[in-house]
Design an enzyme around this catalytic site. Sequence first.
Site, PDB file in Angstrom:
ATOM      1  N   HIS A 297      -4.865 -31.493 -40.481  1.00 36.66           N
ATOM      2  CA  HIS A 297      -4.985 -30.620 -39.267  1.00 36.66           C
ATOM      3  C   HIS A 297      -4.484 -29.420 -39.730  1.00 36.66           C
ATOM      4  CE1 HIS A 297      -5.160 -29.537 -35.408  1.00 36.66           C
ATOM      5  NE2 HIS A 297      -4.002 -29.965 -34.663  1.00 36.66           N
TER       6      HIS A 297
ATOM      7  N   SER B 242      -2.436 -31.245 -32.341  1.00 35.42           N
ATOM      8  CA  SER B 242      -1.352 -30.234 -31.807  1.00 35.42           C
ATOM      9  C   SER B 242      -1.428 -30.242 -30.311  1.00 35.42           C
ATOM     10  CB  SER B 242      -1.506 -28.882 -32.502  1.00 35.42           C
ATOM     11  OG  SER B 242      -2.874 -28.308 -32.396  1.00 35.42           O
TER      12      SER B 242
ATOM     13  N   HIS C 116     -15.037 -32.006 -39.640  1.00 40.22           N
ATOM     14  CA  HIS C 116     -14.463 -32.174 -38.341  1.00 40.22           C
ATOM     15  C   HIS C 116     -14.814 -33.284 -37.391  1.00 40.22           C
ATOM     16  CE1 HIS C 116     -13.115 -30.320 -34.473  1.00 40.22           C
ATOM     17  NE2 HIS C 116     -12.411 -29.483 -35.358  1.00 40.22           N
TER      18      HIS C 116
ATOM     19  N   ASP D  63     -10.583 -23.540 -40.973  1.00 37.41           N
ATOM     20  CA  ASP D  63      -9.559 -23.293 -42.188  1.00 37.41           C
ATOM     21  C   ASP D  63     -10.175 -22.868 -43.730  1.00 37.41           C
ATOM     22  OD1 ASP D  63      -7.572 -24.076 -40.646  1.00 37.41           O
ATOM     23  OD2 ASP D  63      -7.942 -25.967 -40.632  1.00 37.41           O
TER      24      ASP D  63
ATOM     25  N   ARG E 203     -15.493 -20.271 -35.358  1.00 42.04           N
ATOM     26  CA  ARG E 203     -14.467 -19.429 -35.878  1.00 42.04           C
ATOM     27  C   ARG E 203     -14.402 -19.153 -37.340  1.00 42.04           C
ATOM     28  NH1 ARG E 203     -10.071 -24.104 -34.276  1.00 42.04           N
ATOM     29  NH2 ARG E 203     -11.639 -25.311 -35.277  1.00 42.04           N
TER      30      ARG E 203
HETATM   31  N1  AMX Z   1     -14.260 -33.960 -47.927  1.00 41.86           N
HETATM   32  C1  AMX Z   1     -14.247 -35.382 -48.331  1.00 41.86           C
HETATM   33  N2  AMX Z   1     -14.223 -36.291 -47.515  1.00 41.86           N
HETATM   34  C2  AMX Z   1     -14.565 -36.011 -46.317  1.00 41.86           C
HETATM   35  C3  AMX Z   1     -14.425 -34.617 -45.689  1.00 41.86           C
HETATM   36  C4  AMX Z   1     -14.404 -33.643 -46.673  1.00 41.86           C
HETATM   37  N3  AMX Z   1     -13.976 -32.608 -46.221  1.00 41.86           N
HETATM   38  N4  AMX Z   1     -14.545 -34.997 -44.387  1.00 41.86           N
HETATM   39  C5  AMX Z   1     -14.734 -36.113 -44.111  1.00 41.86           C
HETATM   40  N5  AMX Z   1     -14.624 -36.992 -45.410  1.00 41.86           N
HETATM   41  C6  AMX Z   1     -14.759 -38.373 -45.268  1.00 41.86           C
HETATM   42  C7  AMX Z   1     -13.586 -38.963 -44.478  1.00 41.86           C
HETATM   43  O1  AMX Z   1     -12.211 -38.897 -45.490  1.00 41.86           O
HETATM   44  C8  AMX Z   1     -14.009 -40.480 -44.395  1.00 41.86           C
HETATM   45  O2  AMX Z   1     -13.974 -40.944 -45.578  1.00 41.86           O
HETATM   46  P1  AMX Z   1     -13.517 -42.591 -45.457  1.00 41.86           P
HETATM   47  O3  AMX Z   1     -14.704 -43.344 -44.641  1.00 41.86           O
HETATM   48  O4  AMX Z   1     -13.631 -42.842 -46.940  1.00 41.86           O
HETATM   49  O5  AMX Z   1     -12.363 -42.734 -44.909  1.00 41.86           O
HETATM   50  C9  AMX Z   1     -15.657 -40.426 -44.041  1.00 41.86           C
HETATM   51  O6  AMX Z   1     -15.901 -38.923 -44.685  1.00 41.86           O
HETATM   52  C10 AMX Z   1     -15.760 -39.941 -42.485  1.00 41.86           C
HETATM   53  O7  AMX Z   1     -15.089 -39.129 -41.988  1.00 41.86           O
HETATM   54  P2  AMX Z   1     -15.585 -38.244 -40.772  1.00 41.86           P
HETATM   55  O8  AMX Z   1     -15.781 -39.066 -39.703  1.00 41.86           O
HETATM   56  O9  AMX Z   1     -16.826 -37.458 -41.144  1.00 41.86           O
HETATM   57  O10 AMX Z   1     -14.344 -37.437 -40.534  1.00 41.86           O
HETATM   58  P3  AMX Z   1     -13.020 -37.655 -39.641  1.00 41.86           P
HETATM   59  O11 AMX Z   1     -13.474 -37.551 -38.121  1.00 41.86           O
HETATM   60  O12 AMX Z   1     -12.556 -38.980 -39.892  1.00 41.86           O
HETATM   61  O13 AMX Z   1     -12.121 -36.586 -40.151  1.00 41.86           O
HETATM   62  C11 AMX Z   1     -11.293 -34.543 -40.777  1.00 41.86           C
HETATM   63  C12 AMX Z   1     -12.146 -35.353 -39.747  1.00 41.86           C
HETATM   64  C13 AMX Z   1     -11.351 -32.835 -40.456  1.00 41.86           C
HETATM   65  C14 AMX Z   1      -9.857 -34.887 -40.895  1.00 41.86           C
HETATM   66  C15 AMX Z   1     -11.946 -34.601 -42.375  1.00 41.86           C
HETATM   67  O14 AMX Z   1     -13.403 -33.980 -42.212  1.00 41.86           O
HETATM   68  C16 AMX Z   1     -11.195 -33.818 -43.288  1.00 41.86           C
HETATM   69  O15 AMX Z   1     -10.342 -34.570 -43.890  1.00 41.86           O
HETATM   70  N6  AMX Z   1     -11.623 -32.667 -43.516  1.00 41.86           N
HETATM   71  C17 AMX Z   1     -10.916 -31.957 -44.704  1.00 41.86           C
HETATM   72  C18 AMX Z   1      -9.457 -31.548 -44.187  1.00 41.86           C
HETATM   73  C19 AMX Z   1      -9.670 -30.331 -43.094  1.00 41.86           C
HETATM   74  O16 AMX Z   1     -10.423 -29.548 -43.412  1.00 41.86           O
HETATM   75  N7  AMX Z   1      -8.917 -30.460 -42.031  1.00 41.86           N
HETATM   76  C20 AMX Z   1      -8.849 -29.163 -40.925  1.00 41.86           C
HETATM   77  C21 AMX Z   1      -9.455 -29.633 -39.689  1.00 41.86           C
HETATM   78  C22 AMX Z   1      -9.596 -28.449 -38.831  1.00 41.86           C
HETATM   79  C23 AMX Z   1      -8.281 -28.254 -38.284  1.00 41.86           C
HETATM   80  O17 AMX Z   1      -7.715 -29.213 -37.633  1.00 41.86           O
HETATM   81  N8  AMX Z   1      -7.617 -27.507 -38.641  1.00 41.86           N
END
Ligand code: AMX
Length: 500
Positions: free
Chosen positions: A332, A302, A379, A434, A388
């Site tokens: 996000h 964002s 994250h 979140d 937070r």
């Molecule tokens: N549950 C399951 N799998 C997860 C995970 C979770 N909470 N967090 C990361 N992973 C997985 C990824 O999908 C990725 O899998 P892949 O290699 O098969 O594609 C692997 O772990 C490595 O990911 P990462 O490097 O640890 O995370 P990232 O930087 O790629 O992504 C984020 C970060 C936030 C998108 C991810 O942790 C996620 O999808 N979390 C759940 C959604 C969420 O809570 N989002 C909110 C974030 C905060 C915000 O912006 N409001």
Amino acid sequence: MLFIAILKSSVYVQLIKALAIKYHRAIFFIFLKNLIMPLLLPLCALKSLLPRNTTITHKIYMGYVKDSFKAKADEQAKEIKALIEQYGNKKLDEVTVAQAYQGMRGIPGLITETSLLDANEGIRFRGFSIPELREKLPKAEGGSEPLPEGLFYLMLVGDVPTQEHAEHISATWARRSHVPNYVFDVIEALPVSAHPMTQFCAAIIALQTESKFAKAYSDGISKKEYWNYAYEDTMTLIARLPRVAAYIYRRKYKAGEHIQPDGMMDWSANFAHMMGYDNESFKELMRLYLTIHADHEGGNVSAHATHLVGSTLSDPYLSFAAGMTGLAGPLHGLANQEVIRWIDEMYKELNSENPSKEQIADYIKKTLLEGKVVPGYGHAVLRKTDPRFTAQMEFAKTHCPDDSMVQTVWHIYEVAPAILESTGKIKNPWPNVDAHSGALLKHFGLVEEDFYTVLFGVSRSLGVLASLCWDRALGFPIERPKSMTTEWIKKFVKEPEKVA
Ligand code: AMX
């Protein structure tokens, strides 16, 4: 004219500044600017007798906020110029092939002045952590959570605000909060079933017709004036967002029975009031919520989208709309809605609203086996529990420790990190912002989880728009990083000299 020039000379400015610091910064500064001391002093003496919404006092303070911001930005611009001259060729880092393919993680390539994220400590706003903000920022009368107005001042000006600064920003936003009827017509043109974020983004685009930046640009202004119009649009847009968001809420979930704003309330309390929540604890929650979601340095989607689109000199309304369409994504800002849905599904499947830690652990493993993410965890930058999350946990311990969903959130926190860590691939197994917010909102009756990302968006306006004012004040150029094809990468790794 000569008299004015003498008064504005540097000796005089220094004297006035010293007096301003010692006694009353805003009033002396405006005196310097407008040369109306004989008129202002009696007014100042009467200030405590005037109602909070008195226009003259607002103009004094808001002029001061704007002038303070510009003075800080001019100083910073000089420092940046010197930095580039002296260190322009110094390397910040090297970029790997993996980084180019994997979401540009960790590549330093953006300047955002309002906040900085540390992977282990979490976010700091102008150097202040969330616990420090909760302690230092001005509060509402009788309240103990920070006023987001104060955080906005801190991000924009770079100094901790006084109570008066925060209150006058509050009053100015109240004064600018009138939303033109055609904006509501645009919202009404969408089906009620449209997601609240879709309605929110459409309304922001409709508000754009009032952009002073767009008009000034079209009339032909100097580059040196961009910051001024960006600031004006920023103040008006932030002022209007709670009204728009509350309208969408009441339209979608409360049969279109709208509640008029109360101009005497602070920004958060009025937002709560317009949504239909006049409970004092809920207003406190809104103050905390709108503070902690405001900014998370510049690389998140964002913030980056707002900055990127703004770099084309799209006005603050269009730029912020871009940020909000990014916030609407489930990885996000939509994650807060997903957390509640995930918990509700777990309750349904287990036929219990009080699952044991073992049951929760099994449900997390099942989610992972199904190839889904556990929302609220992980994250891109953070590597510890999000402060937070902790701030909301502390709020819940004071206001609703026995709430069953809050208890579930705490139980998930006890079991999820170890399970996520055991996958060996998730870089951050800890909860993000979140993971907690939805349970708190539900406790106070705001149960419509589709709406939660709009709350996030109203808060995020503070950080990304304060940053946009800085972008224009510092004269940042259009953003244009280099992209490559896989063909190019293949050639580069074999024979770099042929493609580089
Ligand atoms: N549950 C399951 N799998 C997860 C995970 C979770 N909470 N967090 C990361 N992973 C997985 C990824 O999908 C990725 O899998 P892949 O290699 O098969 O594609 C692997 O772990 C490595 O990911 P990462 O490097 O640890 O995370 P990232 O930087 O790629 O992504 C984020 C970060 C936030 C998108 C991810 O942790 C996620 O999808 N979390 C759940 C959604 C969420 O809570 N989002 C909110 C974030 C905060 C915000 O912006 N409001």
